[in-house]
Design a protein around this motif. Structure first.
Motif, PDB file in Angstrom:
ATOM      1  N   VAL A   1      -3.355   8.291   2.573  1.00 12.07           N
ATOM      2  CA  VAL A   1      -3.282   7.453   3.770  1.00 12.07           C
ATOM      3  C   VAL A   1      -2.512   8.215   4.828  1.00 12.07           C
ATOM      4  O   VAL A   1      -1.906   9.248   4.566  1.00 12.07           O
ATOM      5  CB  VAL A   1      -2.589   6.096   3.485  1.00 12.07           C
ATOM      6  CG1 VAL A   1      -3.465   5.218   2.634  1.00 12.07           C
ATOM      7  CG2 VAL A   1      -1.240   6.319   2.820  1.00 12.07           C
ATOM      8  N   SER A   2      -2.501   7.677   6.037  1.00 12.04           N
ATOM      9  CA  SER A   2      -1.832   8.346   7.161  1.00 12.04           C
ATOM     10  C   SER A   2      -0.347   8.508   6.889  1.00 12.04           C
ATOM     11  O   SER A   2       0.315   7.590   6.414  1.00 12.04           O
ATOM     12  CB  SER A   2      -2.024   7.525   8.429  1.00 12.04           C
ATOM     13  OG  SER A   2      -1.173   7.998   9.446  1.00 12.04           O
ATOM     14  N   PRO A   3       0.229   9.694   7.208  1.00 12.26           N
ATOM     15  CA  PRO A   3       1.659   9.901   7.023  1.00 12.26           C
ATOM     16  C   PRO A   3       2.507   9.412   8.196  1.00 12.26           C
ATOM     17  O   PRO A   3       3.610   9.844   8.413  1.00 12.26           O
ATOM     18  CB  PRO A   3       1.747  11.430   6.896  1.00 12.26           C
ATOM     19  CG  PRO A   3       0.660  11.936   7.781  1.00 12.26           C
ATOM     20  CD  PRO A   3      -0.464  10.929   7.644  1.00 12.26           C
TER      21      PRO A   3
ATOM     22  N   GLY B   1       5.823   2.639   1.573  1.00 20.22           N
ATOM     23  CA  GLY B   1       4.506   2.201   1.996  1.00 20.22           C
ATOM     24  C   GLY B   1       4.588   1.007   2.923  1.00 20.22           C
ATOM     25  O   GLY B   1       5.641   0.709   3.491  1.00 20.22           O
TER      26      GLY B   1
ATOM     27  N   PHE C   1       7.153   8.475   5.657  1.00 23.45           N
ATOM     28  CA  PHE C   1       6.993   7.891   4.331  1.00 23.45           C
ATOM     29  C   PHE C   1       7.337   8.882   3.217  1.00 23.45           C
ATOM     30  O   PHE C   1       7.873   8.484   2.177  1.00 23.45           O
ATOM     31  CB  PHE C   1       5.558   7.369   4.157  1.00 23.45           C
ATOM     32  CG  PHE C   1       5.284   6.108   4.931  1.00 23.45           C
ATOM     33  CD1 PHE C   1       5.806   4.893   4.509  1.00 23.45           C
ATOM     34  CD2 PHE C   1       4.520   6.141   6.085  1.00 23.45           C
ATOM     35  CE1 PHE C   1       5.569   3.723   5.224  1.00 23.45           C
ATOM     36  CE2 PHE C   1       4.277   4.978   6.806  1.00 23.45           C
ATOM     37  CZ  PHE C   1       4.797   3.763   6.373  1.00 23.45           C
TER      38      PHE C   1
ATOM     39  N   ALA D   1       7.066  -1.630   7.013  1.00 23.28           N
ATOM     40  CA  ALA D   1       7.208  -0.384   6.257  1.00 23.28           C
ATOM     41  C   ALA D   1       8.439  -0.514   5.359  1.00 23.28           C
ATOM     42  O   ALA D   1       9.527  -0.844   5.839  1.00 23.28           O
ATOM     43  CB  ALA D   1       7.350   0.803   7.190  1.00 23.28           C
TER      44      ALA D   1
ATOM     45  N   ARG E   1       2.031  12.736  -1.853  1.00 21.72           N
ATOM     46  CA  ARG E   1       1.466  12.080  -0.666  1.00 21.72           C
ATOM     47  C   ARG E   1       0.167  11.403  -1.057  1.00 21.72           C
ATOM     48  O   ARG E   1      -0.745  12.026  -1.619  1.00 21.72           O
ATOM     49  CB  ARG E   1       1.188  13.101   0.440  1.00 21.72           C
ATOM     50  CG  ARG E   1       0.544  12.487   1.676  1.00 21.72           C
ATOM     51  CD  ARG E   1       0.020  13.528   2.639  1.00 21.72           C
ATOM     52  NE  ARG E   1       1.090  14.164   3.389  1.00 21.72           N
ATOM     53  CZ  ARG E   1       1.396  15.451   3.331  1.00 21.72           C
ATOM     54  NH1 ARG E   1       0.728  16.239   2.494  1.00 21.72           N
ATOM     55  NH2 ARG E   1       2.370  15.958   4.050  1.00 21.72           N
TER      56      ARG E   1
ATOM     57  N   GLN F   1       0.861  -1.168   0.000  1.00 16.43           N
ATOM     58  CA  GLN F   1       0.000   0.000   0.000  1.00 16.43           C
ATOM     59  C   GLN F   1       0.903   1.225   0.000  1.00 16.43           C
ATOM     60  O   GLN F   1       1.689   1.433   0.918  1.00 16.43           O
ATOM     61  CB  GLN F   1      -0.928   0.031   1.207  1.00 16.43           C
ATOM     62  CG  GLN F   1      -1.897   1.206   1.164  1.00 16.43           C
ATOM     63  CD  GLN F   1      -2.865   1.221   2.331  1.00 16.43           C
ATOM     64  OE1 GLN F   1      -2.621   0.586   3.355  1.00 16.43           O
ATOM     65  NE2 GLN F   1      -3.967   1.939   2.190  1.00 16.43           N
TER      66      GLN F   1
ATOM     67  N   GLU G   1      -2.510   3.489  -5.568  1.00 19.61           N
ATOM     68  CA  GLU G   1      -2.763   3.186  -4.160  1.00 19.61           C
ATOM     69  C   GLU G   1      -2.072   1.905  -3.719  1.00 19.61           C
ATOM     70  O   GLU G   1      -1.743   1.752  -2.538  1.00 19.61           O
ATOM     71  CB  GLU G   1      -4.272   3.113  -3.926  1.00 19.61           C
ATOM     72  CG  GLU G   1      -4.944   4.484  -4.061  1.00 19.61           C
ATOM     73  CD  GLU G   1      -6.446   4.425  -3.921  1.00 19.61           C
ATOM     74  OE1 GLU G   1      -7.012   5.330  -3.275  1.00 19.61           O
ATOM     75  OE2 GLU G   1      -7.066   3.466  -4.436  1.00 19.61           O
TER      76      GLU G   1
ATOM     77  N   HIS H   1       2.136   4.823   0.470  1.00 15.94           N
ATOM     78  CA  HIS H   1       1.853   5.996   1.291  1.00 15.94           C
ATOM     79  C   HIS H   1       2.403   7.270   0.668  1.00 15.94           C
ATOM     80  O   HIS H   1       1.861   8.352   0.885  1.00 15.94           O
ATOM     81  CB  HIS H   1       2.450   5.815   2.691  1.00 15.94           C
ATOM     82  CG  HIS H   1       1.697   4.861   3.551  1.00 15.94           C
ATOM     83  ND1 HIS H   1       1.381   5.120   4.864  1.00 15.94           N
ATOM     84  CD2 HIS H   1       1.177   3.634   3.291  1.00 15.94           C
ATOM     85  CE1 HIS H   1       0.704   4.110   5.377  1.00 15.94           C
ATOM     86  NE2 HIS H   1       0.579   3.185   4.444  1.00 15.94           N
TER      87      HIS H   1
END
Length: 339
Positions: free
Chosen positions: A334-336, A69, A119, A86, A331, A33, A101, A35
């Motif tokens: 999704v959450s950073p 990601g 990320f 990660a 970016r 995924q 994505e 990021h």
């Protein structure tokens, strides 16, 4: 998933967002995924068809090369990563792209993300890091005390390559505008030429290596700064016959590249210098070594601007202007988080 795809060659206006199935992974791949995705000049050159003879694509094609990601699925042969890890990677010159994505990432192309980088910072690294590593260490075999010229020191490649060359113990010369002199000096540049005021050959002398990063005749004119036995590694061409052989190209392409590179090779030999063209390759092991330097804060990311995923085309257009100080990153939605 949402992805930015190239529908046909012609330029950035041929890029469009589309809904695609998530990539199906092979046994040696991971589904990641994404990021954040780092942008590189080749990402706006490919849509123009500039690299079509070298790396023809099956269109439509997801664009982008660099990513950071989280692994969500692993193939049966993957051993170094697990879901939840990660990672960061370059998937340049591979079937998929990073401006999506989700991306299929070969295990061999990925490394664990340094814990001290978020990320966005991690996504800025892979291509410039690997290009610098492969140019300075593999091709140049840069030694402590040698002098290397890295033009355009405030750009994406320059900001990383200067730091890596200093890590290897080299003296670094670079060019930049007066407004960026302080930046490149903080990165470790020893000799800085304001290209708006001086020609490189008026200031620099007795260099052991040149990293070719600028189009036009800049590479040829900079040969005057070299000492005998030096090395020239060009990232912008012209491609040479060795490159054609390495990619398994046909005889005609080998001849074409031999002709294209004949002038610069001849000029280099007149200076008793060796010329080669470098086309970066994904390499997770090298990226892990680079990650260790980042984790130890011996090298730091330099980021100019961050664009939202929906503004990825604007990010590519901004990068194409050639004014970025460091890297441009997209970016994703999704959450950073650093985790």
């Amino acid at each position: 998933m949402k992805a930015l795809i190239l529908k046909s060659y012609g330029g950035l206006d041929k890029l469009a967002f589309a809904e695609l199935p998530r990539p199906a992974i092979k046994p040696d791949e991971m589904l990641v995924q994404v990021h954040a995705a780092g942008l590189n000049p080749i990402d706006y050159m490919i849509p123009k068809g500039m690299f079509k003879p070298i790396m023809p694509l099956q269109l439509p094609h997801v664009v982008g090369s660099d990513l950071a990601g989280v692994v969500v699925e692993t193939g049966s042969r993957v051993t170094r990563f697990k879901p939840g890890d990660a990672v960061f990677a370059s998937i340049f010159d591979l079937p998929g792209g990073s401006l999506a994505e989700f991306a299929a990432v070969p295990e061999s192309a990925a490394a664990h993300k340094p814990a001290n980088l978020d990320f966005i910072q991690a996504a800025s690294i892979p291509m410039v890091g690997l290009t610098s590593w492969q140019a300075l260490q593999e091709r140049m075999q840069l030694q402590r005390g040698q002098k290397v010229f890295i033009p355009a020191g405030s750009g994406g490649i320059g900001t990383f390559a200067i730091q890596l060359a200093k890590h290897f113990g080299a003296t670094v010369g670079t060019t930049t505008s007066s407004g960026n002199v302080a930046l490149v000096r903080t990165l470790g540049a020893d000799e800085v030429v304001d290209y708006k005021k001086y020609e490189v050959e008026q200031v620099l002398r007795d260099y052991d290596a040149i990293l070719g990063t600028l189009r036009g005749d800049a590479l040829e004119t900079s040969l005057a700064i070299l000492r005998p036995g030096s090395k020239i590694v060009s990232l912008i061409g012209p491609p040479d016959a060795a490159f054609a052989r390495a990619r398994g190209m046909n005889f005609a392409m080998k001849i074409i590249f031999s002709l294209l590179s004949a002038k610069i090779i001849r000029r280099a030999r007149q200076r008793d210098a060796d010329y080669s063209f470098l086309f970066v390759r994904p390499d997770g092991r090298q990226l892990a070594e680079i990650g260790a330097l980042l984790a130890a804060e011996r090298i730091r990311p330099v980021i100019d601007q961050v664009f939202a995923f929906e503004q990825a085309k604007e990010g590519l257009a901004y990068l194409e202007q050639g004014r970025a100080k460091g890297k441009v990153v997209v970016r994703m939605g999704v959450s950073p988080s650093k985790n």
